[in-house]
Design an enzyme around this catalytic site. Structure first.
Site, mmCIF file in Angstrom:
data_model
loop_
_atom_site.group_PDB
_atom_site.id
_atom_site.type_symbol
_atom_site.label_atom_id
_atom_site.label_comp_id
_atom_site.label_asym_id
_atom_site.label_seq_id
_atom_site.Cartn_x
_atom_site.Cartn_y
_atom_site.Cartn_z
ATOM 1 N N GLU A 40 -10.065 1.817 3.927
ATOM 2 C CA GLU A 40 -9.778 2.988 3.084
ATOM 3 C C GLU A 40 -11.084 3.545 2.470
ATOM 4 O OE1 GLU A 40 -6.435 2.460 0.217
ATOM 5 O OE2 GLU A 40 -7.861 3.029 -1.356
ATOM 6 N N LYS A 60 -4.456 -6.881 3.197
ATOM 7 C CA LYS A 60 -4.464 -5.721 2.285
ATOM 8 C C LYS A 60 -5.881 -5.412 1.806
ATOM 9 C CE LYS A 60 -3.018 -2.367 -0.333
ATOM 10 N NZ LYS A 60 -3.847 -2.193 -1.469
ATOM 11 N N SER A 109 0.827 -1.203 0.000
ATOM 12 C CA SER A 109 0.000 0.000 0.000
ATOM 13 C C SER A 109 0.857 1.246 0.000
ATOM 14 C CB SER A 109 -0.919 0.020 1.215
ATOM 15 O OG SER A 109 -1.673 1.217 1.204
ATOM 16 N N HIS A 127 -7.577 -3.627 4.538
ATOM 17 C CA HIS A 127 -7.009 -2.272 4.519
ATOM 18 C C HIS A 127 -7.782 -1.413 3.520
ATOM 19 C CE1 HIS A 127 -4.532 0.721 2.423
ATOM 20 N NE2 HIS A 127 -3.908 0.931 3.568
ATOM 21 N N ASN A 128 -8.025 -1.951 2.346
ATOM 22 C CA ASN A 128 -8.736 -1.176 1.333
ATOM 23 C C ASN A 128 -10.193 -0.942 1.721
ATOM 24 O OD1 ASN A 128 -6.311 -1.400 -0.003
ATOM 25 N ND2 ASN A 128 -7.243 -1.684 -2.001
#
Ligand code: 6PG
Length: 476
Positions: free
Chosen positions: A189, A182, A128, A185-186
């Site tokens: 986000e 990940k 990222s 994480h997105n």
């Protein structure tokens, strides 16, 4: 000497990762399907370190020291599979293939199992930080075997962002764990960005101020608890003026948010695992809704009167209310995201360290934020924390924000300004802390129409009421 690591796929992310590796003193073999890209990389940046330019995949593989470590940075999906298949025929047992793209964790699990049969390590790695991060220090989330991390760890930890001397990279867990983390994480986000967008919208409707003035508010917020990369760049984007018209840039951008799919994957996975990531889901659906131009046009015509203003008595109080509502909603998004990671870790036997995950998100990545340190502390103090919401720092921030949160959501609803992520996060909080939920009635209805049974509060067992008969209760 042979190269210590290789990168194939030299579009901007691959190129920047290769440069970052070279700048940190690693000898990097570089390869691209069309060799012009390889040549231009070396011509433009050859002075930054040691690049070993190769033209064929066979030369690329031959240029690497053993065990070989190859980073694949090509398009997700078919192109990634094609490169992996080609590599598998050239590599030898013990070699490592690293996929640094945004792959779905299930694809990573499949690829890992397939390469393992050839004695190869496959390491799905979340990276990222966008183009800048890849070049100057991303947050790196590698999955795959422990053994592969012995080779990759020292390299990745060196090129990752560093916060207080700690690298933003750690081994997440086996097979798909890195890509899973990940993905979440997105998802966070998406929630973070939707919450910021709602805060901006509410401020604009309440203050009637121009974007450049609102930019100042975000810059101010970025000096406090909300300090984060996304708040920082919100200030930049809002302050930006369109060169051709002289108008605020944000007013000239079409209001339809796009996505490449990682948010959608997060929501799909959460549904499978039964984890209520309502704020993240709301943020993902808000993007979809924005894209339904025809429906929006039809609804605008059928129900005119949108674009209402909020009633604001005191400017400073209102701005502070929105700030606190944003912070509380953001805490909910992170609580949900970590809940999701914890569930994935249990389901797939990944043994993911939640505090460690927070640690490597403190720098480099898109959601980097001051309060990730608080998340790390929360898990350090209590590794089996049931939800981040109840960790002391967060419980206090949320409690302090509740009155503001309610005022903002109520006022938005009254005026007709959509605030789906703010209101969904508040509803999540209220549902979690409710004394009793109406889920009891749902159980009653299920038993009534389908004999789906229920549990009682006063004694153990599974029960059914004979609704069509004499309404006596039987033990199921
Ligand atoms: C990152 C980002 C990145 C992602 C973009 C765009 O961590 O660097 O998450 O991986 O691709 O943010 O995502 P969407 O197009 O889905 O918004």
């Amino acid at each position: 000497a042979k190269a210590q690591i290789g990168v194939t796929g030299l579009a901007v992310m691959g190129r920047n990762l290769a440069r970052n590796l070279a700048r940190n003193g690693f000898r990097v073999a570089v390869h691209n399907r069309t060799p012009e890209r390889t040549r231009s990389l070396v011509a433009e940046h050859g002075d930054e370190g040691t690049f070993v330019a190769t033209e064929s995949m066979a030369d690329f593989v031959a240029a690497l020291e053993r065990p070989r470590a190859v980073i694949v940075m090509v398009k997700a999906g078919g192109p990634t599979d094609a490169v992996i298949d080609e590599l598998a025929t050239l590599l030898e047992p013990g070699d490592i293939v690293v996929d640094c793209g945004n792959a779905h964790f299930a694809d990573t699990q499949r690829r890992e199992a397939a390469l393992r049969r050839h004695g190869l390590h496959f390491v799905g790695t979340g990276v990222s930080g966008g183009e800048e991060g890849a070049l100057h220090g991303p947050s790196i989330m590698p999955g795959g075997s422990e053994e592969s991390y012995q080779k990759l760890g020292p390299i990745f930890e060196k090129i990752a962002a560093q916060v207080d001397g700690v690298p933003c990279c750690r081994h997440i867990g086996p097979d798909g764990a890195g890509h899973f983390v990940k993905m979440v994480h997105n998802g966070i986000e998406y929630a973070d960005m939707q919450l910021i967008a709602e805060a901006y919208d509410l401020l604009r409707a309440g203050l009637g101020a121009e974007p450049a003035e609102l930019a100042e508010i975000f810059r101010e917020w970025n000096r406090g608890e909300l300090e984060s990369f996304l708040i920082e760049i919100t200030g930049d984007v809002l302050a930006h003026t369109d060169a051709s018209t002289g108008r605020p840039f944000v007013d000239l951008v079409r209001d339809q948010a796009e996505q490449k799919g990682t948010g959608r994957w997060t929501v799909q996975s959460a549904l499978d695992l039964g984890i209520p990531i309502t704020g993240i889901a709301e943020a993902t659906f808000a993007r979809s809704l924005s894209g339904h131009a025809d429906q929006r046009e039809a609804a605008r015509r059928a129900f005119p009167g949108g674009g209402a203003k909020l009633k604001v008595d005191d400017r400073d109080t209102f701005v502070e209310d929105v700030r606190r509502a944003l912070l509380a909603s953001k805490i909910v998004a992170y609580a949900q995201g970590f809940d999701h990671i914890s569930a994935g870790s249990r389901e797939y036997d990944w043994n993911i360290d939640l505090g460690g995950t927070a640690t490597i998100w403190r720098g480099g990545c898109i959601i980097r934020a001051r309060f990730l340190d608080r998340i790390r502390e929360a898990y350090d103090e209590q590794p089996d924390l049931s939800t981040l919401l109840v960790a002391p720092y967060f419980a206090e921030a949320v409690s302090a924000g509740v009155p503001s949160w309610r005022r903002v959501v109520a006022e938005a609803a009254r005026a007709g300004v959509p605030a789906p992520a703010f209101s969904s996060s508040l509803a999540y909080f209220d549902a979690l802390r409710a004394e009793r939920l109406p889920a009891a009635l749902i159980q009653g209805l299920r038993d009534n129409f389908g004999a789906h049974t229920y549990h009682r509060v006063d004694r153990p067992g599974t029960f059914h009421t004979l609704w069509a008969g004499d309404r006596s209760e039987v033990e199921a």
